[in-house]
Design a protein around this motif. Structure first.
Motif, mmCIF file in Angstrom:
data_model
loop_
_atom_site.group_PDB
_atom_site.id
_atom_site.type_symbol
_atom_site.label_atom_id
_atom_site.label_comp_id
_atom_site.label_asym_id
_atom_site.label_seq_id
_atom_site.Cartn_x
_atom_site.Cartn_y
_atom_site.Cartn_z
ATOM 1 N N GLY A 21 -39.644 0.164 -13.721
ATOM 2 C CA GLY A 21 -39.668 1.324 -14.604
ATOM 3 C C GLY A 21 -40.158 2.562 -13.897
ATOM 4 O O GLY A 21 -39.582 3.649 -14.041
ATOM 5 N N ARG A 22 -41.212 2.417 -13.103
ATOM 6 C CA ARG A 22 -41.732 3.566 -12.358
ATOM 7 C C ARG A 22 -40.726 4.059 -11.320
ATOM 8 O O ARG A 22 -40.581 5.256 -11.105
ATOM 9 N N MET A 23 -40.021 3.114 -10.698
ATOM 10 C CA MET A 23 -39.027 3.504 -9.701
ATOM 11 C C MET A 23 -37.864 4.250 -10.365
ATOM 12 O O MET A 23 -37.342 5.217 -9.807
ATOM 13 N N ILE A 24 -37.483 3.828 -11.557
ATOM 14 C CA ILE A 24 -36.418 4.514 -12.295
ATOM 15 C C ILE A 24 -36.870 5.923 -12.680
ATOM 16 O O ILE A 24 -36.123 6.888 -12.546
ATOM 17 N N VAL A 25 -38.103 6.034 -13.163
ATOM 18 C CA VAL A 25 -38.636 7.355 -13.527
ATOM 19 C C VAL A 25 -38.679 8.260 -12.297
ATOM 20 O O VAL A 25 -38.306 9.438 -12.368
ATOM 21 N N ALA A 26 -39.101 7.727 -11.164
ATOM 22 C CA ALA A 26 -39.143 8.516 -9.926
ATOM 23 C C ALA A 26 -37.752 9.020 -9.570
ATOM 24 O O ALA A 26 -37.575 10.191 -9.205
ATOM 25 N N SER A 27 -36.755 8.169 -9.705
ATOM 26 C CA SER A 27 -35.381 8.561 -9.408
ATOM 27 C C SER A 27 -34.901 9.653 -10.359
ATOM 28 O O SER A 27 -34.270 10.631 -9.943
ATOM 29 N N ARG A 28 -35.211 9.514 -11.617
ATOM 30 C CA ARG A 28 -34.804 10.526 -12.604
ATOM 31 C C ARG A 28 -35.521 11.852 -12.372
ATOM 32 O O ARG A 28 -34.936 12.920 -12.530
ATOM 33 N N TYR A 29 -36.790 11.775 -11.998
ATOM 34 C CA TYR A 29 -37.526 13.005 -11.700
ATOM 35 C C TYR A 29 -36.930 13.703 -10.478
ATOM 36 O O TYR A 29 -36.812 14.916 -10.452
ATOM 37 N N ALA A 30 -36.561 12.925 -9.459
ATOM 38 C CA ALA A 30 -35.934 13.517 -8.272
ATOM 39 C C ALA A 30 -34.621 14.193 -8.660
ATOM 40 O O ALA A 30 -34.354 15.324 -8.228
ATOM 41 N N ASP A 31 -33.817 13.533 -9.494
ATOM 42 C CA ASP A 31 -32.563 14.142 -9.955
ATOM 43 C C ASP A 31 -32.832 15.444 -10.702
ATOM 44 O O ASP A 31 -32.126 16.436 -10.515
ATOM 45 N N CYS A 32 -33.841 15.448 -11.541
ATOM 46 C CA CYS A 32 -34.199 16.634 -12.307
ATOM 47 C C CYS A 32 -34.653 17.761 -11.376
ATOM 48 O O CYS A 32 -34.281 18.922 -11.566
ATOM 49 N N LEU A 33 -35.419 17.420 -10.365
ATOM 50 C CA LEU A 33 -35.876 18.429 -9.407
ATOM 51 C C LEU A 33 -34.706 19.019 -8.623
ATOM 52 O O LEU A 33 -34.672 20.224 -8.363
ATOM 53 N N TYR A 34 -33.728 18.175 -8.265
ATOM 54 C CA TYR A 34 -32.536 18.691 -7.590
ATOM 55 C C TYR A 34 -31.771 19.651 -8.504
ATOM 56 O O TYR A 34 -31.297 20.695 -8.073
ATOM 57 N N ARG A 35 -31.656 19.308 -9.777
ATOM 58 C CA ARG A 35 -30.968 20.168 -10.744
ATOM 59 C C ARG A 35 -31.694 21.512 -10.860
ATOM 60 O O ARG A 35 -31.071 22.578 -10.841
ATOM 61 N N ARG A 71 -51.448 4.368 -7.837
ATOM 62 C CA ARG A 71 -51.497 5.822 -7.674
ATOM 63 C C ARG A 71 -50.151 6.469 -7.961
ATOM 64 O O ARG A 71 -50.057 7.678 -8.136
ATOM 65 N N GLY A 72 -49.101 5.658 -8.038
ATOM 66 C CA GLY A 72 -47.782 6.168 -8.380
ATOM 67 C C GLY A 72 -47.758 6.809 -9.752
ATOM 68 O O GLY A 72 -47.007 7.760 -9.997
ATOM 69 N N VAL A 73 -48.603 6.315 -10.654
ATOM 70 C CA VAL A 73 -48.694 6.895 -11.996
ATOM 71 C C VAL A 73 -49.177 8.341 -11.901
ATOM 72 O O VAL A 73 -48.681 9.225 -12.604
ATOM 73 N N VAL A 74 -50.116 8.593 -11.003
ATOM 74 C CA VAL A 74 -50.636 9.952 -10.804
ATOM 75 C C VAL A 74 -49.529 10.844 -10.244
ATOM 76 O O VAL A 74 -49.345 11.980 -10.699
ATOM 77 N N VAL A 75 -48.787 10.338 -9.274
ATOM 78 C CA VAL A 75 -47.694 11.110 -8.676
ATOM 79 C C VAL A 75 -46.662 11.462 -9.739
ATOM 80 O O VAL A 75 -46.207 12.610 -9.827
ATOM 81 N N LEU A 76 -46.297 10.497 -10.570
ATOM 82 C CA LEU A 76 -45.310 10.749 -11.622
ATOM 83 C C LEU A 76 -45.839 11.749 -12.648
ATOM 84 O O LEU A 76 -45.084 12.598 -13.136
ATOM 85 N N GLY A 77 -47.103 11.669 -12.968
ATOM 86 C CA GLY A 77 -47.696 12.618 -13.908
ATOM 87 C C GLY A 77 -47.648 14.039 -13.378
ATOM 88 O O GLY A 77 -47.311 14.979 -14.102
ATOM 89 N N ARG A 78 -47.959 14.194 -12.105
ATOM 90 C CA ARG A 78 -47.930 15.535 -11.501
ATOM 91 C C ARG A 78 -46.499 16.049 -11.376
ATOM 92 O O ARG A 78 -46.241 17.243 -11.588
ATOM 93 N N ALA A 79 -45.587 15.152 -11.045
ATOM 94 C CA ALA A 79 -44.180 15.555 -10.967
ATOM 95 C C ALA A 79 -43.676 15.994 -12.336
ATOM 96 O O ALA A 79 -42.926 16.964 -12.454
ATOM 97 N N SER A 80 -44.123 15.300 -13.364
ATOM 98 C CA SER A 80 -43.731 15.654 -14.729
ATOM 99 C C SER A 80 -44.205 17.058 -15.086
ATOM 100 O O SER A 80 -43.453 17.858 -15.650
ATOM 101 N N ARG A 81 -45.443 17.361 -14.758
ATOM 102 C CA ARG A 81 -45.975 18.697 -15.040
ATOM 103 C C ARG A 81 -45.251 19.766 -14.221
ATOM 104 O O ARG A 81 -44.982 20.871 -14.716
ATOM 105 N N LEU A 82 -44.924 19.440 -12.975
ATOM 106 C CA LEU A 82 -44.173 20.376 -12.134
ATOM 107 C C LEU A 82 -42.809 20.671 -12.751
ATOM 108 O O LEU A 82 -42.395 21.827 -12.846
ATOM 109 N N ILE A 83 -42.138 19.628 -13.197
ATOM 110 C CA ILE A 83 -40.815 19.797 -13.806
ATOM 111 C C ILE A 83 -40.918 20.688 -15.043
ATOM 112 O O ILE A 83 -40.118 21.606 -15.227
ATOM 113 N N GLY A 84 -41.900 20.434 -15.878
ATOM 114 C CA GLY A 84 -42.078 21.254 -17.080
ATOM 115 C C GLY A 84 -42.329 22.715 -16.753
ATOM 116 O O GLY A 84 -41.762 23.614 -17.379
#
Length: 100
Positions: A21-35, A71-84
């Motif tokens: 699940g975390r790996m899928i979220v990471a992939s989706r966040y990367a796609d969102c960042l590219y967009r 610590r991946g949860v922390v990375v995903l949380g920060r990426a989420s805030r960056l995306i927002g």
């Protein structure tokens, strides 16, 4: 006692699901960042676009570690805030561009 063939795998199920699940979220966040990077380039924010591409590539490269390490949860949380935050900037810029 009857042992089911997948009894060992079933014991690891929730942990494996969490990692996947975390790996899928990471992939989706990367796609969102590219967009968002493409949108930033469209609005003449090349520096922001380049930095977003760098972050997206880093998340893709670290996807496995993000999945297996707590610590991946922390990375995903920060990426989420960056995306927002970037979505808000891009939206504000697009509205301003549309009005002018």
């Amino acid at each position: 006692m009857i042992v089911k063939p997948n009894a060992m795998a079933a014991g690891n199920g929730p942990h494996v699901d969490e990692i996947g699940g975390r790996m899928i979220v990471a992939s989706r966040y990367a796609d969102c960042l590219y967009r968002l990077a493409r949108q930033a380039y469209r609005f003449d924010m090349a520096d922001l676009g380049a930095k977003l591409n760098n972050v997206a590539r880093a998340i893709e490269a670290m996807a496995h570690r993000i999945g297996v390490d707590q610590r991946g949860v922390v990375v995903l949380g920060r990426a989420s805030r960056l995306i927002g935050a970037v979505e808000a900037i891009v939206e504000k810029t697009s509205k301003r561009t549309f009005l002018h």
